[in-house]
Write a protein that holds these residues in place. Structure first.
Motif, PDB file in Angstrom:
ATOM      1  N   ALA A 126       1.147  29.148   5.754  1.00  0.00           N
ATOM      2  CA  ALA A 126       1.807  29.632   4.536  1.00  0.00           C
ATOM      3  C   ALA A 126       2.256  31.078   4.690  1.00  0.00           C
ATOM      4  O   ALA A 126       3.343  31.462   4.233  1.00  0.00           O
ATOM      5  CB  ALA A 126       0.859  29.504   3.343  1.00  0.00           C
ATOM      6  N   TRP A 127       1.439  31.879   5.340  1.00  0.00           N
ATOM      7  CA  TRP A 127       1.805  33.277   5.575  1.00  0.00           C
ATOM      8  C   TRP A 127       3.064  33.366   6.417  1.00  0.00           C
ATOM      9  O   TRP A 127       3.989  34.126   6.121  1.00  0.00           O
ATOM     10  CB  TRP A 127       0.656  34.003   6.254  1.00  0.00           C
ATOM     11  N   ARG A 128       3.138  32.564   7.449  1.00  0.00           N
ATOM     12  CA  ARG A 128       4.277  32.609   8.348  1.00  0.00           C
ATOM     13  C   ARG A 128       5.532  31.999   7.743  1.00  0.00           C
ATOM     14  O   ARG A 128       6.639  32.408   8.069  1.00  0.00           O
ATOM     15  CB  ARG A 128       3.917  31.899   9.659  1.00  0.00           C
ATOM     16  N   LEU A 129       5.347  31.023   6.880  1.00  0.00           N
ATOM     17  CA  LEU A 129       6.499  30.347   6.291  1.00  0.00           C
ATOM     18  C   LEU A 129       6.934  30.977   4.971  1.00  0.00           C
ATOM     19  O   LEU A 129       7.902  30.538   4.361  1.00  0.00           O
ATOM     20  CB  LEU A 129       6.176  28.859   6.079  1.00  0.00           C
ATOM     21  N   GLY A 130       6.238  31.987   4.514  1.00  0.00           N
ATOM     22  CA  GLY A 130       6.666  32.739   3.345  1.00  0.00           C
ATOM     23  C   GLY A 130       6.451  32.059   2.016  1.00  0.00           C
ATOM     24  O   GLY A 130       7.241  32.237   1.090  1.00  0.00           O
ATOM     25  N   VAL A 131       5.356  31.271   1.891  1.00  0.00           N
ATOM     26  CA  VAL A 131       5.047  30.646   0.607  1.00  0.00           C
ATOM     27  C   VAL A 131       3.630  31.021   0.200  1.00  0.00           C
ATOM     28  O   VAL A 131       2.812  31.463   1.020  1.00  0.00           O
ATOM     29  CB  VAL A 131       5.179  29.110   0.676  1.00  0.00           C
ATOM     30  N   ASP A 132       3.334  30.865  -1.090  1.00  0.00           N
ATOM     31  CA  ASP A 132       1.995  31.104  -1.627  1.00  0.00           C
ATOM     32  C   ASP A 132       1.340  29.773  -1.968  1.00  0.00           C
ATOM     33  O   ASP A 132       2.015  28.749  -2.132  1.00  0.00           O
ATOM     34  CB  ASP A 132       2.061  31.976  -2.877  1.00  0.00           C
ATOM     35  N   LEU A 133       0.017  29.802  -2.079  1.00  0.00           N
ATOM     36  CA  LEU A 133      -0.740  28.591  -2.329  1.00  0.00           C
ATOM     37  C   LEU A 133      -1.477  28.651  -3.657  1.00  0.00           C
ATOM     38  O   LEU A 133      -1.977  29.698  -4.045  1.00  0.00           O
ATOM     39  CB  LEU A 133      -1.770  28.359  -1.216  1.00  0.00           C
ATOM     40  N   ILE A 134      -1.525  27.516  -4.326  1.00  0.00           N
ATOM     41  CA  ILE A 134      -2.408  27.318  -5.460  1.00  0.00           C
ATOM     42  C   ILE A 134      -3.433  26.281  -5.020  1.00  0.00           C
ATOM     43  O   ILE A 134      -3.081  25.130  -4.749  1.00  0.00           O
ATOM     44  CB  ILE A 134      -1.652  26.810  -6.706  1.00  0.00           C
ATOM     45  N   VAL A 135      -4.693  26.679  -4.922  1.00  0.00           N
ATOM     46  CA  VAL A 135      -5.733  25.798  -4.404  1.00  0.00           C
ATOM     47  C   VAL A 135      -6.587  25.294  -5.556  1.00  0.00           C
ATOM     48  O   VAL A 135      -7.117  26.082  -6.344  1.00  0.00           O
ATOM     49  CB  VAL A 135      -6.615  26.528  -3.377  1.00  0.00           C
ATOM     50  N   SER A 136      -6.719  23.981  -5.667  1.00  0.00           N
ATOM     51  CA  SER A 136      -7.547  23.366  -6.704  1.00  0.00           C
ATOM     52  C   SER A 136      -8.675  22.590  -6.049  1.00  0.00           C
ATOM     53  O   SER A 136      -8.427  21.699  -5.235  1.00  0.00           O
ATOM     54  CB  SER A 136      -6.708  22.421  -7.565  1.00  0.00           C
ATOM     55  N   ALA A 137      -9.913  22.962  -6.375  1.00  0.00           N
ATOM     56  CA  ALA A 137     -11.089  22.234  -5.901  1.00  0.00           C
ATOM     57  C   ALA A 137     -11.586  21.372  -7.052  1.00  0.00           C
ATOM     58  O   ALA A 137     -11.915  21.892  -8.116  1.00  0.00           O
ATOM     59  CB  ALA A 137     -12.172  23.217  -5.457  1.00  0.00           C
ATOM     60  N   VAL A 138     -11.617  20.082  -6.842  1.00  0.00           N
ATOM     61  CA  VAL A 138     -11.862  19.166  -7.962  1.00  0.00           C
ATOM     62  C   VAL A 138     -13.105  18.313  -7.729  1.00  0.00           C
ATOM     63  O   VAL A 138     -13.089  17.100  -7.926  1.00  0.00           O
ATOM     64  CB  VAL A 138     -10.634  18.271  -8.218  1.00  0.00           C
ATOM     65  N   VAL A 139     -14.187  18.928  -7.308  1.00  0.00           N
ATOM     66  CA  VAL A 139     -15.437  18.211  -7.089  1.00  0.00           C
ATOM     67  C   VAL A 139     -15.848  17.496  -8.372  1.00  0.00           C
ATOM     68  O   VAL A 139     -15.915  18.097  -9.437  1.00  0.00           O
ATOM     69  CB  VAL A 139     -16.553  19.175  -6.647  1.00  0.00           C
ATOM     70  N   GLY A 140     -16.121  16.211  -8.259  1.00  0.00           N
ATOM     71  CA  GLY A 140     -16.585  15.451  -9.413  1.00  0.00           C
ATOM     72  C   GLY A 140     -15.507  15.109 -10.411  1.00  0.00           C
ATOM     73  O   GLY A 140     -15.784  14.486 -11.433  1.00  0.00           O
TER      74      GLY A 140
END
Length: 371
Positions: A126-140
């Motif tokens: 993502a750093w190299r491709l110029g995008v940002d991330l939204i990370v969702s952890a959905v345990v359970g």
């Protein structure tokens, strides 16, 4: 907190090379026939592939594979080639998403080395491709490996450029919604049978299991048991198939009693191995995950059997435990960071293939020995 999106900001000094991440190699391809290519701001011809190969310390064929987006080139080799291309002034071609500059990444949780390694690969790309991330952890919060319904509302509200689902799968309704809104999706290492029309990035589980079994056969073992993973999980099915292929190719009989199920869990593998040993003792056990291999170790120790003197043990994953159990575990390394980086590149390429398999690597340590 689990279930809450986390915005990932990329900080630090940008490295001086670009890596292949998915199906879009970020450097323009030189002509393999003439070897000449002119950058827009430099009329001087660029060097032939042989020069790039010599400087990178690889073959011309390997450079060609990297430039053409072949998945059978390791991340390390891609970086070597990329560094030479950077020094030689090849123009870079940045991947740009057709929608927003954010990509959604959904994982079941962030509490496993597996998940963190994949996420690390995603963030690196993502750093190299110029995008940002939204990370969702959905345990359970997932049902049968499927994201919760409210997930779509959040994606639509932020104009996501695409979705990476790590070991989760969208429902048919969710897939239709993503298609209608023009949002691409890629599944990394699916836990269920992949749905039609969704791109998949996974390790070459079948090939890795076949190589693991061939390693044991090459050491002279013929009575080889397998501790298989959870029934119905694609990687478990593929690893069992690879074991059977290797045994059949070597002309070795497969005793049904030696096909045990450990459900990818240490405790389940411990119980299954106890039952296995009550009937007969194989000379080798191929555990389809390192966690199950630890359970195999425990059961063998209970019977007073030594690894590898009495029974050789093979794992799969190359997790932290593999190098720290005694004796150190011979295993198959999964390309976890590469799974993440390749999946993101495929997602943003606009031409994500139906399936990409990345090669595994046999790691020989001390738990296997000649029969």
């Amino acid at each position: 907190m689990a279930g809450e999106p986390v915005r990932r900001h990329h900080q630090g000094k940008r490295r001086n090379f670009e890596i292949f991440a998915g199906m879009a190699w970020p450097y323009a391809r030189p002509s393999e026939q003439s070897g000449d290519m002119t950058a827009p701001d430099n009329p001087a011809p660029l060097p032939k592939l042989a020069v790039i190969a010599r400087e990178a310390g690889v073959s011309v064929a390997t450079v060609s594979k990297a430039l053409n987006g072949r998945s059978d080139v390791s991340q390390h080799t891609r970086r070597l080639v990329a560094e030479v291309l950077e020094r030689r002034g090849y123009p870079r071609q940045r991947v740009r998403p057709t929608r927003g500059s954010m990509v959604d990444v959904m994982l079941q949780g962030l509490d496993s080395p597996y998940a963190l390694a994949i996420l690390g690969g995603v963030e690196d790309a993502a750093w190299r491709l110029g995008v940002d991330l939204i990370v969702s952890a959905v345990v359970g919060r997932t049902k049968n490996g499927q994201p919760p319904p409210a997930w779509l509302d959040r994606i639509g509200a932020r104009d996501s450029a695409g979705v990476l689902l790590v070991r989760t799968s969208p429902t048919a309704t969710q897939r239709a919604w993503l298609t209608d809104h023009g949002i691409p999706a890629v599944i990394v290492d699916p836990r269920r049978k992949p749905p039609p029309g969704v791109s998949i990035v996974a390790a070459a589980n079948r090939d890795g299991a076949r190589e693991a079994t061939e390693h044991l056969i090459g050491l002279g073992h013929e009575r080889i048991a397998i501790m298989a993973g959870r029934p119905g999980v694609p990687c478990a099915i593929e690893r069992l198939a690879g074991y059977r292929e290797a045994m059949a190719a070597a002309g070795l009989a497969i005793d049904p009693r030696w096909e045990a199920c450990g459900n990818f869990q240490r405790e389940s593998a411990l119980e299954a191995t106890r039952e296995l040993l009550s009937a007969d003792v194989p000379t080798a056990v191929f555990a389809c995950s390192d966690a199950m291999a630890v359970g195999v170790y425990q059961a063998l120790n209970e019977r007073g059997l030594r690894v590898p003197d009495d029974v050789s043990v093979m794992g799969f994953d190359d997790s932290w435990a593999a190098a720290h159990v005694t004796p150190a575990l011979t295993t198959v390394r999964q390309p976890w960071p590469d799974l993440g980086s390749v999946a993101l590149g495929a997602l943003l390429s606009g031409e994500a293939p139906q399936r990409v398999e990345l090669p595994t690597t046999l790691v020989v340590r001390s738990s296997t020995a000649p029969r």
